[in-house]
Design an enzyme around this catalytic site. Structure first.
Site, mmCIF file in Angstrom:
data_model
loop_
_atom_site.group_PDB
_atom_site.id
_atom_site.type_symbol
_atom_site.label_atom_id
_atom_site.label_comp_id
_atom_site.label_asym_id
_atom_site.label_seq_id
_atom_site.Cartn_x
_atom_site.Cartn_y
_atom_site.Cartn_z
ATOM 1 N N THR A 236 0.837 -1.209 0.000
ATOM 2 C CA THR A 236 0.000 0.000 0.000
ATOM 3 C C THR A 236 0.866 1.252 0.000
ATOM 4 O O THR A 236 0.645 2.181 -0.789
ATOM 5 C CB THR A 236 -0.909 0.018 1.239
ATOM 6 N N THR A 237 1.864 1.279 0.890
ATOM 7 C CA THR A 237 2.743 2.439 1.005
ATOM 8 C C THR A 237 3.576 2.622 -0.253
ATOM 9 O O THR A 237 3.977 3.749 -0.580
ATOM 10 C CB THR A 237 3.655 2.296 2.243
ATOM 11 N N TYR B 81 -13.373 -3.506 -2.866
ATOM 12 C CA TYR B 81 -14.517 -3.177 -3.706
ATOM 13 C C TYR B 81 -15.457 -4.370 -3.898
ATOM 14 O O TYR B 81 -16.602 -4.311 -3.479
ATOM 15 C CB TYR B 81 -14.130 -2.587 -5.072
ATOM 16 N N TYR C 258 -3.056 -9.948 4.703
ATOM 17 C CA TYR C 258 -3.070 -8.533 5.096
ATOM 18 C C TYR C 258 -4.502 -8.083 5.307
ATOM 19 O O TYR C 258 -5.297 -8.050 4.361
ATOM 20 C CB TYR C 258 -2.373 -7.711 4.014
ATOM 21 N N ARG D 11 -9.544 0.172 4.509
ATOM 22 C CA ARG D 11 -9.302 0.394 3.075
ATOM 23 C C ARG D 11 -10.155 -0.503 2.190
ATOM 24 O O ARG D 11 -10.561 -0.101 1.103
ATOM 25 C CB ARG D 11 -7.829 0.147 2.734
ATOM 26 N N LYS E 254 -0.601 -9.744 8.670
ATOM 27 C CA LYS E 254 -0.385 -8.321 8.940
ATOM 28 C C LYS E 254 -1.738 -7.768 9.360
ATOM 29 O O LYS E 254 -2.658 -7.664 8.547
ATOM 30 C CB LYS E 254 0.143 -7.573 7.721
ATOM 31 N N ILE F 17 4.983 -4.441 10.296
ATOM 32 C CA ILE F 17 5.205 -3.992 8.917
ATOM 33 C C ILE F 17 4.854 -2.517 8.941
ATOM 34 O O ILE F 17 3.693 -2.146 9.112
ATOM 35 C CB ILE F 17 4.377 -4.797 7.911
#
Length: 296
Positions: A48-49, A111, A137, A142, A165, A207
């Site tokens: 993501t980052t 989504y 994750y 999100r 995570k 993380i």
């Protein structure tokens, strides 16, 4: 059976330096070397980052390839290969495995979301198809879907699923998960403000977004905890809390990109729909960086 840990301590969820021409590979290489020299325990590439969701397929693959080449086996490397398209996630995870990554980070589908049964089916399909240690994750803020503790328990016996995570923010759920999965899955904090609390639940580390900016200090939080200095670890957690909060005052990775640009590592360039940090919050971020001794 206990699986080997992919890493213990801190894995930096690394930014991907970008500019108007594409990926800035020179800046990426410098960042990877700086992180490793600072003593980081592992690196996550294209998460993501790392803005993996707006990299093209060819960029995503090249960033994975280049990063592994620069790291040259010095730390465990984890590839962000998640997608809401299971077939594409399998394709990208297979690619990371062929390159030689030590693990793959797979986010829940966004989504289209799915049910808990769908999560089990999707993660099982990926793990069956790909011979690489997988980190699940969970980031419901999100994706709109959360992996429930019972779902982790159903996935824990798969030989290719190694870890979690966890970024659900709910310590009670994390305790419940730890009770259900035992030593079958390692748990990593996905929130920098919960590193010590999650390690206290049996977690193996974090993380981290924070470690982009202060890698040595983030590593010190985990090292102190694992060395038995829980009070010292918590003191560091609190010392860097204002900076942590500033790094999440707008949608990640907007603030961390601003921070790394201020440190001279990259341009403050993001791809739409992300936009540069607002002026007021940027000033707060820079003030927090100065408070912990960073020269910005």
């Amino acid at each position: 059976m206990k699986k080997n840990s992919i890493f213990k301590g801190v894995a930096t969820a690394l930014i991907t330096p970008l500019n108007d021409k594409g990926v800035d590979y020179e800046a990426l290489g410098k960042l990877i070397n700086w992180q490793i020299d600072a003593g980081i325990d592992a690196l996550v590439i294209c998460g993501t980052t790392g803005e993996g969701s707006t990299l093209t397929d060819s960029e995503h693959r090249e960033v994975l390839r280049y990063s592994l080449e620069i790291a040259a086996g010095r730390v465990p490397m984890i590839a962000g290969t998640g997608s809401n398209d299971t077939a594409y996630a399998i394709e990208l995870t297979k690619f990371a495995a062929e390159l030689g990554y030590n693990g793959a980070l797979l986010v829940t589908p966004y989504y289209n979301k799915t049910t808990q049964a769908g999560l089990v089916a999707m993660f099982t399909a990926i793990a069956d198809a790909c011979d690489i240690p997988i980190i699940l994750y969970n980031v419901p803020s999100r994706t709109g879907v959360s992996i429930e503790p019972e779902t982790y328990a159903k996935l824990a016996d798969h030989p290719n699923i190694y870890a979690i995570k966890e970024a659900n923010g709910n310590i009670s759920k994390i305790v419940e998960t730890a009770a259900l999965v035992g030593d079958k899955l390692d748990i990593y904090s996905g929130n920098d403000d919960q590193i010590v609390p999650i390690m206290a639940c049996g977690g193996m580390g974090v993380i981290s977004v924070l470690s982009n900016v202060v890698p040595k200090e983030t590593v010190a939080i985990c090292k102190k905890f694992f060395d038995g200095d829980v009070k010292g670890a918590m003191a560091l957690q609190k010392q860097y809390l204002a900076l942590t909060n500033a790094l999440f005052s707008e949608v990640n990775p907007i603030p961390v990109k601003a921070a790394m640009a201020a440190l001279g590592f990259c341009e403050d360039y993001l791809r739409l729909p992300l936009v540069p940090m607002s002026a007021g919050k940027r000033e707060t971020l820079l003030a927090c960086m100065r408070e912990v001794g960073l020269n910005v």
